[in-house]
Design a protein around this motif. Structure first.
Motif, PDB file in Angstrom:
ATOM      1  N   SER A 199      76.272  91.423  31.225  1.00 12.21           N
ATOM      2  CA  SER A 199      74.899  90.933  31.375  1.00 12.21           C
ATOM      3  C   SER A 199      74.521  90.031  30.206  1.00 12.21           C
ATOM      4  O   SER A 199      73.386  89.568  30.118  1.00 12.21           O
ATOM      5  N   ALA A 200      75.469  89.752  29.304  1.00 13.31           N
ATOM      6  CA  ALA A 200      75.176  89.009  28.078  1.00 13.31           C
ATOM      7  C   ALA A 200      74.536  87.638  28.327  1.00 13.31           C
ATOM      8  O   ALA A 200      73.614  87.257  27.587  1.00 13.31           O
ATOM      9  N   PRO A 201      74.962  86.855  29.323  1.00 11.67           N
ATOM     10  CA  PRO A 201      74.334  85.533  29.495  1.00 11.67           C
ATOM     11  C   PRO A 201      72.832  85.577  29.712  1.00 11.67           C
ATOM     12  O   PRO A 201      72.121  84.629  29.356  1.00 11.67           O
ATOM     13  N   TYR A 202      72.325  86.664  30.277  1.00 11.36           N
ATOM     14  CA  TYR A 202      70.888  86.738  30.539  1.00 11.36           C
ATOM     15  C   TYR A 202      70.066  86.826  29.259  1.00 11.36           C
ATOM     16  O   TYR A 202      68.841  86.630  29.286  1.00 11.36           O
ATOM     17  N   ASN A 203      70.704  87.144  28.144  1.00  9.87           N
ATOM     18  CA  ASN A 203      69.998  87.231  26.865  1.00  9.87           C
ATOM     19  C   ASN A 203      70.088  85.937  26.065  1.00  9.87           C
ATOM     20  O   ASN A 203      69.652  85.891  24.914  1.00  9.87           O
ATOM     21  N   ALA A 204      70.619  84.891  26.659  1.00 14.03           N
ATOM     22  CA  ALA A 204      70.825  83.639  25.937  1.00 14.03           C
ATOM     23  C   ALA A 204      69.500  82.954  25.613  1.00 14.03           C
ATOM     24  O   ALA A 204      68.525  83.041  26.367  1.00 14.03           O
ATOM     25  N   LYS A 205      69.474  82.262  24.484  1.00 17.72           N
ATOM     26  CA  LYS A 205      68.315  81.437  24.142  1.00 17.72           C
ATOM     27  C   LYS A 205      68.265  80.224  25.056  1.00 17.72           C
ATOM     28  O   LYS A 205      69.307  79.682  25.446  1.00 17.72           O
ATOM     29  N   PRO A 206      67.073  79.768  25.400  1.00 14.61           N
ATOM     30  CA  PRO A 206      66.981  78.538  26.201  1.00 14.61           C
ATOM     31  C   PRO A 206      67.619  77.360  25.464  1.00 14.61           C
ATOM     32  O   PRO A 206      67.650  77.329  24.236  1.00 14.61           O
ATOM     33  N   ARG A 207      68.151  76.417  26.225  1.00 12.04           N
ATOM     34  CA  ARG A 207      68.684  75.177  25.657  1.00 12.04           C
ATOM     35  C   ARG A 207      67.611  74.091  25.822  1.00 12.04           C
ATOM     36  O   ARG A 207      67.209  73.774  26.942  1.00 12.04           O
ATOM     37  N   ASP A 208      67.181  73.531  24.713  1.00 18.00           N
ATOM     38  CA  ASP A 208      66.034  72.621  24.736  1.00 18.00           C
ATOM     39  C   ASP A 208      66.273  71.375  25.585  1.00 18.00           C
ATOM     40  O   ASP A 208      67.361  70.788  25.560  1.00 18.00           O
ATOM     41  N   VAL A 209      65.230  71.002  26.299  1.00 17.34           N
ATOM     42  CA  VAL A 209      65.202  69.760  27.058  1.00 17.34           C
ATOM     43  C   VAL A 209      64.077  68.903  26.487  1.00 17.34           C
ATOM     44  O   VAL A 209      62.917  69.342  26.425  1.00 17.34           O
ATOM     45  N   ALA A 210      64.409  67.708  26.038  1.00 18.77           N
ATOM     46  CA  ALA A 210      63.421  66.795  25.468  1.00 18.77           C
ATOM     47  C   ALA A 210      62.714  66.045  26.590  1.00 18.77           C
ATOM     48  O   ALA A 210      63.349  65.642  27.579  1.00 18.77           O
TER      49      ALA A 210
END
Length: 282
Positions: free
Chosen positions: A264-275
């Motif tokens: 389930s680790a991917p669900y805890n990922a930080k968002p990747r910024d979109v400019a």
């Protein structure tokens, strides 16, 4: 890769949640009818995800996208153009934040899933990575699309879909032998695989010998996984490693011989910024 797109009712719900009565600032300034352009770019390297939903959000508010967006599942570098929307300033402002936020959270999960898959395949190029149903509540559609975009698959979409026998199920079975439990499930659900979660080698082999299709080893070390893989070699059962599997140890579990990594680790990922750039045109 674009496994599926969200239905319009879900996208309208996301849009309506952010501006249920319109954009007060844009209305107050009297700029709503001015033509403009909304540009989304990857601020950091990422696996793009939910770009199709961003385009559809725009369409639902009268915006157009002249060029196809980068498809979900595409790895991009920092600065890469994801998509551009054109239309009225009022509609651009309405779509801006819901679309940006959705893409950022989805890209975080997709990127983490891709990293987990890459780590596992360094240990075994044929390894499968399956992500559990432990998504943030209410975010299943986004989470499942994101892990698919990252190269993983769903472990279970829900209780109605698969057979996974936990110790919590077995506590209600009394002294019923494992083989009898497997037979009972096969009679009831003949087309489904029987998966059993266990905590160690002895318990694993009882269910392997009983005919279970998949043995899910919960919170076992790679060394224990390797031991069970070797013991189960004469049998057709697949071995899955679950509990604490992440990008830092996926290679070790894959080298140990696990056929599937459950995480389930991917669900805890930080968002990747979109400019985002929003500007007038014409």
């Amino acid at each position: 890769m674009n496994p599926y797109t969200f239905p319009d009712n879900l996208l309208n719900e996301l849009l309506g949640d952010d501006s249920p009565y319109g954009d007060a600032t844009t209305w107050g300034l009297g700029i709503g009818d001015a033509p403009g352009r909304l540009v989304f770019r990857a601020r950091h390297a990422q696996v793009a995800c939910c770009t199709e939903e961003a385009v559809r959000m725009g369409a639902l508010r009268g915006l157009c996208c002249e060029e196809p967006p980068v498809r979900s599942g595409t790895p991009v570098e920092a600065g890469h153009l994801l998509l551009t929307l054109y239309g009225r300033a009022a509609d651009l402002h309405t779509v801006w934040k819901p679309a940006q936020t959705l893409m950022e959270y989805a890209a975080g999960i997709a990127s983490a899933a891709a990293e987990l898959v890459a780590a596992g395949r360094r240990g075994n190029p044929e390894i499968a990575v399956a992500c559990t149903r432990k998504q943030v509540p209410g975010a299943k559609a986004m989470s499942v699309k994101a892990i698919l975009a990252g190269g993983a698959v769903p472990h279970r979409l829900g209780l109605s879909e698969t057979l996974l026998v936990f110790a919590e199920h077995r506590a209600f079975l009394g002294d019923e032998p494992p083989a009898a439990t497997v037979r009972r499930l096969r009679r009831c659900w003949p087309e489904r695989m029987v998966v059993v979660e266990v905590a160690g080698p002895e318990e694993a082999m009882r269910w392997v010998e009983a005919g279970a299709d998949v043995i899910q080893l919960e919170k076992c070390t790679p060394e224990v996984v390797a031991q069970v893989v070797e013991l189960a070699r004469p049998y057709p059962a697949k071995i899955a490693a679950a509990g604490g599997v992440n990008a830092s140890n996926a290679e070790a579990y894959a080298r140990a011989g696990a056929h599937v990594l459950v995480s389930s680790a991917p669900y805890n990922a930080k968002p990747r910024d979109v400019a985002v750039t929003l500007e007038p045109v014409g």
